[in-house]
Design a protein around this motif. Structure first.
Motif, short mmCIF file in Angstrom:
data_model
loop_
_atom_site.label_atom_id
_atom_site.label_comp_id
_atom_site.label_asym_id
_atom_site.label_seq_id
_atom_site.Cartn_x
_atom_site.Cartn_y
_atom_site.Cartn_z
N LYS A 208 -17.73 -76.73 53.77
CA LYS A 208 -17.80 -75.51 54.57
C LYS A 208 -17.76 -75.87 56.05
N PHE A 209 -16.76 -75.31 56.76
CA PHE A 209 -16.66 -75.46 58.20
C PHE A 209 -17.16 -74.18 58.88
N PRO A 210 -17.57 -74.25 60.15
CA PRO A 210 -18.13 -73.07 60.82
C PRO A 210 -17.20 -71.86 60.82
N ASP A 211 -15.89 -72.07 60.99
CA ASP A 211 -14.95 -70.96 61.09
C ASP A 211 -14.05 -70.88 59.86
N ARG A 212 -14.61 -71.17 58.71
CA ARG A 212 -13.83 -71.17 57.48
C ARG A 212 -13.22 -69.78 57.23
N PHE A 213 -11.94 -69.76 56.87
CA PHE A 213 -11.20 -68.50 56.72
C PHE A 213 -11.62 -67.75 55.46
N ILE A 214 -11.71 -68.46 54.35
CA ILE A 214 -12.06 -67.82 53.08
C ILE A 214 -13.35 -68.43 52.57
N THR A 215 -14.27 -67.60 52.09
CA THR A 215 -15.53 -68.07 51.54
C THR A 215 -15.83 -67.27 50.28
N ASP A 349 -20.50 -78.42 57.87
CA ASP A 349 -20.38 -78.85 59.26
C ASP A 349 -21.06 -77.83 60.17
N GLU A 350 -21.88 -78.33 61.09
CA GLU A 350 -22.58 -77.50 62.08
C GLU A 350 -23.37 -76.38 61.41
N ILE A 351 -24.32 -76.75 60.57
CA ILE A 351 -25.11 -75.76 59.85
C ILE A 351 -25.90 -74.88 60.81
N ASP A 352 -26.19 -75.39 62.01
CA ASP A 352 -27.00 -74.64 62.96
C ASP A 352 -26.18 -73.70 63.85
N ARG A 353 -24.84 -73.70 63.70
CA ARG A 353 -24.00 -72.84 64.56
C ARG A 353 -24.43 -71.38 64.42
N CYS A 354 -24.72 -70.73 65.53
CA CYS A 354 -25.08 -69.31 65.63
C CYS A 354 -26.46 -68.99 65.06
#
Length: 445
Positions: A208-215, A349-354
């Motif tokens: 999982k990336f911070p700006d993942r398109f599909i989840t 990646d970057e679990i703490d983003r936002c």
């Protein structure tokens, strides 16, 4: 379960770097360590480091290798080799995994010259006392070796013939190519190990990336999760009080995609959902940008639904896209807490983003509580210094990514002499590794 990952000559990783989830000698929080007579495996790890140190490149290395294993890559060249030294353009890149699967341990890996998209070598071992070879495919010299794992002579012959058809210019690995042959696995039960290893990468390893398109928001669909999800919102001070699914016009989805992509998407859905005779009620779930949708079969037609949230016990609906960035981030992470499947490995990646620092801390704590009963794994990259707390994490669960002469290195503090009762936050922020080298650092004054 993931035990070890090796990478070299990829993005900022020059020499071979090893990410090892084998537990150290520490005895704290042993209840969340997977233990048997042969090994102790960590279920969590956090990678800290300065901006540009290589944390995200570590996640990209796992994402790239997983994608290459499961889908291949048809590009003529892949510009992801280590570029600070010219000679690395012509050198192989290494990706190797050591995994625990069905109570056995395997090592699978491959080497590839990225600038030519040319597979050099591929191998699979069963890590028993003899470290038994299952197969090794030297693509550069067109040599395929089988160990003694497969007993059937006819199976060995078929595997050799198929490997010989994959020359060095073919952009598909042997493991992924052979996994498509259903008849082979129906005829030879012992061959199933090849598909099982392939399926581990396909189904068990999730990035999982911070700006993942599909989840995937599948946990919202489970009735048993409804109370848990709403309790989570309340406990984490998220004002969502309820949610429900409503019908959504197909045109609403079409507006978010180009005509070509939308037509291809609808065609794929129809093939997947309408292909069986008894297709009524078949469903597919998908995320698009920040919204979540369900496609289902109703009277031989595909209809769509989307989710709406309600706040503060009101009847005013909100879509996911209208929620705050922090709420959307939490919604994308909830799968980690609510899925029940064993042996899932999440790399985030970057679990703490936002997220507020306390949200990050308590989300990790909630996961660690889950890990006591569930054999799942979570590996995160982060800047959140609140996580550097030995009341929360074991020493060997903390890693620092730093750069030396432009090359990324991964180090575990489990190998250091730092005492487990020490307050680690200030030591990390004032340290020389994993933090920005800021001139006249105000924090240190």
């Amino acid at each position: 379960m993931l035990i070890k990952f090796k990478v070299s000559n990829f993005l900022s990783f020059e020499k071979e770097e090893i990410f090892d989830l084998s537990a150290g000698k520490g005895r704290s929080f042993n209840e969340r360590v997977l233990q048997d007579s042969r090994s102790k495996i960590l279920k969590f790890s956090a990678l800290f480091g300065a901006n540009g140190s290589g944390k995200s490149n570590f996640v990209k290395a796992i994402q790239f290798s997983r994608s290459y294993i499961t889908r291949g890559n048809n590009r003529a060249t892949i510009q992801k080799y280590y570029k600070l030294k010219h000679e690395y353009k012509e050198m192989p890149s290494l990706f190797e995994y050591k995994i625990k699967l069905n109570n056995l341990t395997y090592t699978y890996g491959f080497k590839i010259i990225l600038s030519k998209n040319e597979i050099v070598n591929e191998w699979l071992f069963l890590n028993n006392k003899n470290n038994e070879l299952i197969f090794e495919h030297d693509r550069a010299n067109n040599v395929f070796n089988l160990g003694k794992y497969f007993k059937s002579g006819s199976l060995q012959e078929k595997l050799r013939l198929y490997a010989e058809s994959l020359d060095s210019g073919n952009n598909s690995l042997f493991l992924s190519s052979i996994s498509r042959y259903n008849n082979l696995f129906a005829e030879y039960e012992e061959a199933v190990i090849l598909r099982n290893v392939y399926n581990w990468f396909l189904n068990k390893l999730k990035i999982k990336f911070p700006d993942r398109f599909i989840t995937n928001y599948a946990y919202f669909m489970s009735e048993k999760n409804l109370d848990k999800v709403l309790t989570f919102f309340k406990d984490f001070d998220i004002s969502i009080s309820s949610y429900k699914f409503i019908q959504c016009p197909k045109e609403h989805i079409a507006m978010k995609l180009s005509k070509e992509i939308f037509d291809d998407f609808i065609s794929t859905l129809e093939k997947d959902l309408l292909s069986s005779e008894d297709n009524e009620g078949n469903t597919a779930m998908f995320g698009l940008e920040d919204d979540f949708y369900i496609a289902k079969v109703l009277n031989e037609q595909i209809v769509f639904e989307t989710i709406q949230f309600y706040h503060e016990e009101t009847d005013v609906p909100f879509s996911i896209s209208e929620e705050s960035d922090g709420t959307k981030k939490i919604l994308k992470l909830l799968e980690i807490l609510f899925q029940d499947e064993e042996d899932i490995v999440y790399i985030v990646d970057e679990i703490d983003r936002c997220l507020h620092p306390l949200l990050t801390y308590n989300f990790v704590n909630a996961y660690l509580d889950k890990a006591k009963q569930n054999n799942c794994q979570l590996v995160v990259t982060t800047h959140e210094s609140l996580l550097l707390d030995f009341n929360l994490l074991r020493k060997d669960e903390v890693r620092v990514v730093s750069k030396m002469n432009g090359s990324s290195r991964i180090e575990s503090i489990g190998d250091t002499q730092i005492r487990s009762d020490k307050k680690l936050v200030k030591e990390y922020l004032l340290g020389s590794k994993g933090v920005p080298n800021i001139k006249d650092n105000a924090f240190s004054n």
